[in-house]
Design a protein around this motif. Structure first.
Motif, PDB file in Angstrom:
ATOM      1  N   ILE A   5     -15.955 -71.061 -66.972  1.00 27.19           N
ATOM      2  CA  ILE A   5     -16.875 -70.534 -65.713  1.00 27.19           C
ATOM      3  C   ILE A   5     -17.986 -69.786 -66.050  1.00 27.19           C
ATOM      4  O   ILE A   5     -18.789 -69.375 -65.194  1.00 27.19           O
ATOM      5  N   HIS A   6     -18.205 -69.316 -67.279  1.00 19.67           N
ATOM      6  CA  HIS A   6     -19.208 -68.579 -67.485  1.00 19.67           C
ATOM      7  C   HIS A   6     -19.995 -68.723 -69.017  1.00 19.67           C
ATOM      8  O   HIS A   6     -19.386 -68.406 -70.123  1.00 19.67           O
ATOM      9  N   THR A   7     -21.095 -69.591 -68.930  1.00 21.48           N
ATOM     10  CA  THR A   7     -21.996 -69.818 -69.989  1.00 21.48           C
ATOM     11  C   THR A   7     -23.432 -69.348 -69.698  1.00 21.48           C
ATOM     12  O   THR A   7     -23.952 -69.186 -68.714  1.00 21.48           O
ATOM     13  N   GLY A 135     -25.748 -66.413 -59.644  1.00 19.30           N
ATOM     14  CA  GLY A 135     -25.162 -65.774 -60.989  1.00 19.30           C
ATOM     15  C   GLY A 135     -26.063 -66.013 -62.236  1.00 19.30           C
ATOM     16  O   GLY A 135     -26.591 -66.995 -62.304  1.00 19.30           O
ATOM     17  N   GLU A 136     -25.852 -65.168 -63.326  1.00 16.80           N
ATOM     18  CA  GLU A 136     -25.057 -63.859 -63.287  1.00 16.80           C
ATOM     19  C   GLU A 136     -25.899 -62.901 -62.866  1.00 16.80           C
ATOM     20  O   GLU A 136     -27.009 -62.686 -63.061  1.00 16.80           O
ATOM     21  N   PHE A 137     -25.314 -62.108 -61.483  1.00 12.96           N
ATOM     22  CA  PHE A 137     -26.065 -61.114 -60.973  1.00 12.96           C
ATOM     23  C   PHE A 137     -25.947 -59.863 -61.885  1.00 12.96           C
ATOM     24  O   PHE A 137     -24.855 -59.422 -62.197  1.00 12.96           O
ATOM     25  N   VAL A 165     -20.957 -61.722 -60.636  1.00 11.10           N
ATOM     26  CA  VAL A 165     -21.450 -60.489 -60.915  1.00 11.10           C
ATOM     27  C   VAL A 165     -20.829 -59.807 -62.244  1.00 11.10           C
ATOM     28  O   VAL A 165     -19.748 -59.779 -62.435  1.00 11.10           O
ATOM     29  N   HIS A 166     -21.855 -59.323 -63.217  1.00  9.47           N
ATOM     30  CA  HIS A 166     -21.620 -58.767 -64.634  1.00  9.47           C
ATOM     31  C   HIS A 166     -21.057 -57.321 -64.121  1.00  9.47           C
ATOM     32  O   HIS A 166     -21.659 -56.533 -63.581  1.00  9.47           O
ATOM     33  N   ILE A 167     -19.646 -57.312 -64.642  1.00 17.60           N
ATOM     34  CA  ILE A 167     -19.104 -55.897 -64.448  1.00 17.60           C
ATOM     35  C   ILE A 167     -18.329 -55.661 -65.825  1.00 17.60           C
ATOM     36  O   ILE A 167     -17.400 -55.755 -66.016  1.00 17.60           O
ATOM     37  N   ALA A 205     -17.148 -60.889 -63.418  1.00 17.39           N
ATOM     38  CA  ALA A 205     -17.463 -61.579 -64.806  1.00 17.39           C
ATOM     39  C   ALA A 205     -17.017 -60.233 -65.556  1.00 17.39           C
ATOM     40  O   ALA A 205     -17.478 -59.134 -65.452  1.00 17.39           O
ATOM     41  N   HIS A 206     -16.205 -60.362 -66.580  1.00 15.00           N
ATOM     42  CA  HIS A 206     -15.828 -59.649 -67.846  1.00 15.00           C
ATOM     43  C   HIS A 206     -14.846 -58.460 -67.490  1.00 15.00           C
ATOM     44  O   HIS A 206     -14.180 -57.969 -68.176  1.00 15.00           O
ATOM     45  N   VAL A 207     -14.277 -58.439 -66.069  1.00 17.10           N
ATOM     46  CA  VAL A 207     -13.338 -57.763 -65.598  1.00 17.10           C
ATOM     47  C   VAL A 207     -13.231 -56.196 -66.249  1.00 17.10           C
ATOM     48  O   VAL A 207     -12.217 -55.740 -66.678  1.00 17.10           O
ATOM     49  N   THR A 263     -16.164 -67.884 -71.077  1.00 20.67           N
ATOM     50  CA  THR A 263     -16.605 -67.382 -72.542  1.00 20.67           C
ATOM     51  C   THR A 263     -17.799 -66.213 -72.695  1.00 20.67           C
ATOM     52  O   THR A 263     -17.736 -65.668 -73.574  1.00 20.67           O
ATOM     53  N   ASP A 264     -18.843 -66.656 -71.811  1.00 19.14           N
ATOM     54  CA  ASP A 264     -19.861 -65.880 -71.946  1.00 19.14           C
ATOM     55  C   ASP A 264     -20.795 -66.632 -73.231  1.00 19.14           C
ATOM     56  O   ASP A 264     -21.549 -66.192 -73.737  1.00 19.14           O
ATOM     57  N   GLN A 265     -20.409 -67.719 -73.469  1.00 16.21           N
ATOM     58  CA  GLN A 265     -20.900 -68.637 -74.472  1.00 16.21           C
ATOM     59  C   GLN A 265     -22.378 -68.733 -74.407  1.00 16.21           C
ATOM     60  O   GLN A 265     -22.650 -69.290 -73.131  1.00 16.21           O
TER      61      GLN A 265
HETATM   62 ZN   LIG Z   1     -22.294 -60.594 -68.107  1.00 17.75          ZN
END
Ligand SMILES: [Zn+2]
Length: 318
Positions: A5-7, A135-137, A165-167, A205-207, A263-265
């Motif tokens: 969900i996050h690249t 996103g990514e906010f 949202v980047h947290i 994002a990133h919890v 992943t934030d890949q």
């Molecule tokens: Zn981020």
């Protein structure tokens, strides 16, 4: 189905030199005799993927069916300098990438809310170019809860698209050691938005990795419109004794039906292929039932299916 969900996906000129310069200075500082100007061109070279070939091959290698690309606005409001390729052009070409790799790649749009015409550009990205969310906010000095952000967030609510949202403590703020709500990556800012827009789906994002995870999970447990994106937690894969209880706690508090694999890949040769964390992270999550059992925790196959893709599939109606 496996959904990342996050690249991030970059082409030449997507990120301003001024933004890269921060990284270049960091790298140069690691060894005597290096200067940032030497390093600067290498940073972009490692990140870019002109046609998406490396990116798709990387997904194939890991068995990932779908990737969501997060846009970034690191231009004037972040780095004081615009990228060579205007943001508008970047968002439009993400739409083309979606079409070319239909069903495998989806993209989000992001525009710093302080940009002139931010809401109009965002709306075009969604309606005209078919992008799937906001996103990514992430901004250098404003949060999703600030007044200046509200027209953009209201537009997301109106269009019915989720906001990622980047947290986590953002690079730079981490070093300053400000882990209070004064840090723009603090979960508290997201809570205000969750409360204000109960029908808008937010993806955290990133919890809160690595310091705010308890706070992050607690607040996510209170809002059914809050989903978790576990990207960056892969950085703790080497320490399963520490990581598995935290993942189990996320599942207990928020539910596997609100947790998404991520992943934030980044794209490019420095992050894809042999260097990619995607395959390793997929393998880790797939192996959770067994590894958890050895440590006194339980993860079912159904929960793993939800985390790896089922939750995102439902979230995006895929
Ligand atoms: Zn981020």
């Amino acid at each position: 189905m496996i959904i990342d969900i996050h690249t991030h996906f970059w082409r030449k000129g997507y990120i301003s030199n001024a933004f890269h310069m921060v990284t270049a200075k960091e790298w140069a500082g690691k060894e005597p005799g290096r200067n940032p100007e030497m390093i600067l061109p290498k940073i972009e070279e490692g990140l870019v993927d002109p046609d998406g070939k490396l990116f798709i091959e990387n997904m194939d290698r890991a068995g990932a069916d779908v990737s969501f690309i997060m846009a970034g606005d690191f231009g004037i409001h972040w780095s004081g300098e615009e990228p060579a390729i205007p943001l508008e052009e970047q968002l439009r070409s993400y739409g083309e990438l979606q079409k070319r790799f239909s069903g495998r790649i989806y993209a989000f749009a992001f525009v710093d809310p302080r940009r002139k015409g931010a809401v109009e550009l965002f709306e075009r990205a969604i309606k005209e170019w078919g992008l799937k969310g906001c996103g990514e906010f992430t901004c250098k000095d404003i949060t999703v809860a600030d007044d200046v952000s509200q027209p953009l967030i209201r537009k997301c609510a109106e269009l019915g698209v989720p906001v990622l949202v980047h947290i986590r403590a953002t690079a730079g703020t981490e070093e300053k050691g400000d882990f209070s709500a004064g840090n723009i990556g603090h979960p508290q800012h997201l809570e205000k938005a969750l409360h204000k827009y109960p029908d808008l789906r937010f993806i955290m994002a990133h919890v809160g990795y690595p310091i705010w995870w308890e706070r992050a999970i607690y607040l996510a447990s209170k809002y059914s419109n809050c989903y978790l994106d576990i990207s960056n937690w892969n950085q703790d894969m080497e320490d399963p004794d520490g990581l598995i209880p935290k993942l189990a706690c996320m599942r207990d508090m928020v539910g596997a039906d609100h947790i998404c694999f991520g992943t934030d890949q980044s794209s490019g040769k420095r992050f894809c292929g042999e260097n990619s964390i995607l395959s390793q992270w997929v393998r880790f999550i797939k192996g959770l039932p067994e590894m958890a059992k050895e440590r006194g925790y339980v993860f079912t196959k159904e929960e793993i299916d939800l985390i790896l893709g089922g939750t995102a599939q439902k979230l995006f109606n895929l």
